[in-house]
Design a protein around this motif. Structure first.
Motif, PDB file in Angstrom:
ATOM      1  N   ASP A  79       1.067  -1.246   0.131  1.00  0.00           N
ATOM      2  CA  ASP A  79      -0.011  -0.650   0.271  1.00  0.00           C
ATOM      3  C   ASP A  79       1.016   1.285   0.176  1.00  0.00           C
ATOM      4  OD1 ASP A  79      -2.274   1.633   0.622  1.00  0.00           O
ATOM      5  OD2 ASP A  79      -2.175   2.352   2.401  1.00  0.00           O
ATOM      6  N   CYS A  92       0.043   0.048  -4.220  1.00  0.00           N
ATOM      7  CA  CYS A  92      -1.411   0.108  -4.213  1.00  0.00           C
ATOM      8  C   CYS A  92      -1.977   1.423  -3.619  1.00  0.00           C
ATOM      9  CB  CYS A  92      -1.796  -0.854  -3.327  1.00  0.00           C
ATOM     10  SG  CYS A  92      -3.845  -0.814  -2.685  1.00  0.00           S
ATOM     11  N   LYS A 103      -7.267   0.920  -5.519  1.00  0.00           N
ATOM     12  CA  LYS A 103      -8.038   0.964  -4.171  1.00  0.00           C
ATOM     13  C   LYS A 103      -9.051   2.153  -4.157  1.00  0.00           C
ATOM     14  CE  LYS A 103      -6.379   0.253  -0.185  1.00  0.00           C
ATOM     15  NZ  LYS A 103      -5.334   0.477   1.679  1.00  0.00           N
TER      16      LYS A 103
END
Length: 119
Positions: free
Chosen positions: A52, A79, A102
């Motif tokens: 992430d 991400c 996302k």
């Protein structure tokens, strides 16, 4: 069975992704920080890693994974919460293989990670 690690600070995101990706045939591990992810990778490098962009040290994590023995073979998904070119380019320069937007859901994860479809 392919190994996959999710490095995300959100417990909910990790839990949901873990459930979906396990059902798709992956051996899934989780990390809530870049440090935890790096420790996991040093012990046993996963085949696929989802990092992430929001975790502290995300770009350093990708760079460090790429410099490990076998690190160039890992598929790393960076991400991001929006398709921002600057953020994506930083991820690509650090060594990300691909990007994941996302929020993701079962349909998106299945499309990208279903090993049976890829086989």
């Amino acid at each position: 069975m392919k190994r996959l690690m999710i490095a995300d600070s959100s417990d909910v995101v990790r839990k949901v992704a873990h459930k979906i990706l396990s059902e798709l045939g992956y051996e899934v591990s989780e990390a809530s920080s870049a440090r935890e992810a790096l420790t996991t990778c040093e012990a046993q490098l996963p085949d696929v890693i989802i990092v992430d962009s929001g975790i502290d040290g995300a770009l350093d994590l990708i760079t460090n994974i790429r410099s490990m023995p076998g690190g160039t073979a890992a598929r790393i998904f960076y991400c991001v919460i929006e398709a921002d070119l600057k953020t994506m380019m930083r991820g690509k320069r650090a060594g990300a293989s691909d990007f994941l937007l996302k929020p993701f859901d079962r349909q998106i994860l299945t499309k990208i990670f279903d090993q049976r479809a890829a086989a």
